[in-house]
Design a protein around this motif. Structure first.
Motif, PDB file in Angstrom:
ATOM      1  N   ASP A 233     -25.718  -9.657  37.743  1.00  0.00           N
ATOM      2  CA  ASP A 233     -26.887  -9.277  36.955  1.00  0.00           C
ATOM      3  C   ASP A 233     -26.594  -9.031  35.483  1.00  0.00           C
ATOM      4  OD1 ASP A 233     -25.590  -6.868  37.091  1.00  0.00           O
ATOM      5  OD2 ASP A 233     -27.102  -5.854  38.299  1.00  0.00           O
ATOM      6  N   GLY A 234     -25.455  -9.489  34.997  1.00  0.00           N
ATOM      7  CA  GLY A 234     -25.246  -9.425  33.560  1.00  0.00           C
ATOM      8  C   GLY A 234     -23.828  -9.239  33.078  1.00  0.00           C
ATOM      9  N   ALA A 235     -23.076  -8.303  33.674  1.00  0.00           N
ATOM     10  CA  ALA A 235     -21.746  -8.024  33.144  1.00  0.00           C
ATOM     11  C   ALA A 235     -20.848  -9.250  33.177  1.00  0.00           C
ATOM     12  CB  ALA A 235     -21.103  -6.870  33.909  1.00  0.00           C
ATOM     13  N   ALA A 236     -20.920 -10.027  34.261  1.00  0.00           N
ATOM     14  CA  ALA A 236     -20.072 -11.220  34.368  1.00  0.00           C
ATOM     15  C   ALA A 236     -20.490 -12.295  33.380  1.00  0.00           C
ATOM     16  CB  ALA A 236     -20.120 -11.772  35.793  1.00  0.00           C
ATOM     17  N   ALA A 237     -21.723 -12.193  32.861  1.00  0.00           N
ATOM     18  CA  ALA A 237     -22.199 -13.162  31.883  1.00  0.00           C
ATOM     19  C   ALA A 237     -21.925 -12.711  30.451  1.00  0.00           C
ATOM     20  CB  ALA A 237     -23.697 -13.402  32.069  1.00  0.00           C
ATOM     21  N   ILE A 238     -21.388 -11.510  30.277  1.00  0.00           N
ATOM     22  CA  ILE A 238     -21.106 -10.985  28.944  1.00  0.00           C
ATOM     23  C   ILE A 238     -19.639 -10.612  28.788  1.00  0.00           C
ATOM     24  CG2 ILE A 238     -21.639  -9.147  27.289  1.00  0.00           C
ATOM     25  CD1 ILE A 238     -24.420  -8.955  28.494  1.00  0.00           C
ATOM     26  N   LEU A 239     -19.079  -9.968  29.811  1.00  0.00           N
ATOM     27  CA  LEU A 239     -17.730  -9.407  29.730  1.00  0.00           C
ATOM     28  C   LEU A 239     -16.652 -10.431  29.355  1.00  0.00           C
ATOM     29  CD1 LEU A 239     -16.516  -6.580  30.087  1.00  0.00           C
ATOM     30  CD2 LEU A 239     -16.068  -7.141  32.464  1.00  0.00           C
ATOM     31  N   PRO A 240     -16.615 -11.628  29.966  1.00  0.00           N
ATOM     32  CA  PRO A 240     -15.560 -12.589  29.588  1.00  0.00           C
ATOM     33  C   PRO A 240     -15.612 -12.974  28.108  1.00  0.00           C
ATOM     34  CG  PRO A 240     -16.602 -13.257  31.634  1.00  0.00           C
ATOM     35  CD  PRO A 240     -17.450 -12.164  31.067  1.00  0.00           C
ATOM     36  N   TYR A 241     -16.818 -13.029  27.557  1.00  0.00           N
ATOM     37  CA  TYR A 241     -16.989 -13.383  26.148  1.00  0.00           C
ATOM     38  C   TYR A 241     -16.443 -12.282  25.243  1.00  0.00           C
ATOM     39  CZ  TYR A 241     -19.351 -15.456  22.086  1.00  0.00           C
ATOM     40  OH  TYR A 241     -19.628 -16.045  20.870  1.00  0.00           O
ATOM     41  N   VAL A 242     -16.513 -11.038  25.723  1.00  0.00           N
ATOM     42  CA  VAL A 242     -16.127  -9.888  24.906  1.00  0.00           C
ATOM     43  C   VAL A 242     -14.629  -9.605  24.991  1.00  0.00           C
ATOM     44  CG1 VAL A 242     -16.482  -7.410  24.538  1.00  0.00           C
ATOM     45  CG2 VAL A 242     -18.419  -8.873  25.133  1.00  0.00           C
ATOM     46  N   VAL A 243     -14.054  -9.623  26.211  1.00  0.00           N
ATOM     47  CA  VAL A 243     -12.653  -9.199  26.368  1.00  0.00           C
ATOM     48  C   VAL A 243     -11.731 -10.321  26.823  1.00  0.00           C
ATOM     49  CG1 VAL A 243     -13.321  -6.815  26.858  1.00  0.00           C
ATOM     50  CG2 VAL A 243     -12.992  -8.408  28.763  1.00  0.00           C
ATOM     51  N   GLY A 244     -12.272 -11.526  27.023  1.00  0.00           N
ATOM     52  CA  GLY A 244     -11.440 -12.633  27.502  1.00  0.00           C
ATOM     53  C   GLY A 244     -11.528 -12.760  29.017  1.00  0.00           C
ATOM     54  N   PHE A 245     -11.240 -13.957  29.486  1.00  0.00           N
ATOM     55  CA  PHE A 245     -11.442 -14.249  30.904  1.00  0.00           C
ATOM     56  C   PHE A 245     -10.468 -13.498  31.804  1.00  0.00           C
ATOM     57  CE2 PHE A 245     -13.867 -17.681  29.104  1.00  0.00           C
ATOM     58  CZ  PHE A 245     -14.891 -17.870  30.016  1.00  0.00           C
TER      59      PHE A 245
END
Length: 264
Positions: free
Chosen positions: A147-159
């Motif tokens: 619902d969102g974190a997986a769609a934002i988190l990689p962009y912010v901290v890297g995969f």
């Protein structure tokens, strides 16, 4: 619907700064069906609000947002079609946050867990108390983090960092999250309002259009990343909503015991 119609959150405006408060303090601001629907609308409405230039997002009481309300989650286990009904709402929440032209500060007055972490990540600057925790433990309740974190988190901290956090469901302290670049400022609770007010005041006195267009430009890549991934993530989360492991995890939370997962 207008900004005064909400029941599960409140919106106040002073000196061109709007404050959105998740207002379910007795549940640590856990998201239920009503709050989820209101979150779908509030960021679009605040974008059009002529009385504000800066937005603060926070929670009432001692938490920012503890994630999904257990009764709400159980209802979607009992009637899986209810989960499908919220997919478009979930997308609208994330996209409306990322498309909001006004700078938004997260006043993270306590834990930001699950959907709470997504709401924090949708902001532009996060100021957290030093006792707060941050994380998305979807997998620990047998759900895909869709619902969102997986769609934002990689962009912010890297995969690599994002995968470890999302696959384990581990929670970070505010200081650990700051070290990863997830949180901008960590302060004692007594200093939270002063720090948030300082940042909001500086932004509201700034060049409004320049600040807005800078945010819009920076968010273009993040918006594209989220839009490319949320359909698949939410489809997989819908499937995981129907698993035995998810039902077991919610039952264990309600019974205050450890879940026994079987992989089904």
């Amino acid at each position: 619907m207008n900004l005064q119609d909400f029941k599960e959150l409140t919106v106040t405006t002073k000196d061109r700064i709007a404050t959105i408060t998740l207002n379910r303090p007795d549940t640590l601001n856990a998201v239920n069906a009503g709050l989820h629907t209101e979150l779908k609308h509030v960021f679009r409405l605040i974008a059009d609000d002529k009385d504000s230039d800066i937005v603060i997002l926070t929670g009432a009481g001692r938490a920012f947002c503890a994630g999904g309300d257990l009764a709400w989650l159980q209802g979607m286990i009992d009637v899986p079609a209810r989960f499908n009904d919220i997919i478009e709402e979930a997308k609208a929440i994330v996209f409306s946050m990322l498309e909001l032209p006004k700078p938004m500060i997260c006043r993270m007055n306590g834990d930001a867990i699950g959907l709470g972490a997504t709401l924090a990540l949708g902001c532009d600057i996060i100021v957290a108390t030093d006792t707060a925790r941050f994380g998305d433990p979807h997998v620990r309740v047998g759900l895909v983090a869709g619902d969102g974190a997986a769609a934002i988190l990689p962009y912010v901290v890297g995969f690599m960092r994002a995968k470890e956090l999302l696959l384990t469901g581990d929670l970070l302290t505010a200081d650990e999250a700051k070290q990863m670049g997830l949180i901008n400022h960590v302060v004692p609770a007594a200093e939270l309002d002063a720090k948030v007010d300082q940042i909001a005041g500086r932004l509201v006195r700034g060049a409004t259009q320049a600040i807005r267009y800078t945010k819009i430009g920076i968010n273009r890549g993040l918006r594209k990343f989220a839009q490319e991934n949320m359909d698949a993530l939410l489809a997989y989360e819908s499937l995981s909503n129907q698993t035995e492991d998810h039902a077991e995890a919610i039952a264990a939370l309600r019974e205050k015991r450890k879940p026994i997962f079987t992989g089904r």
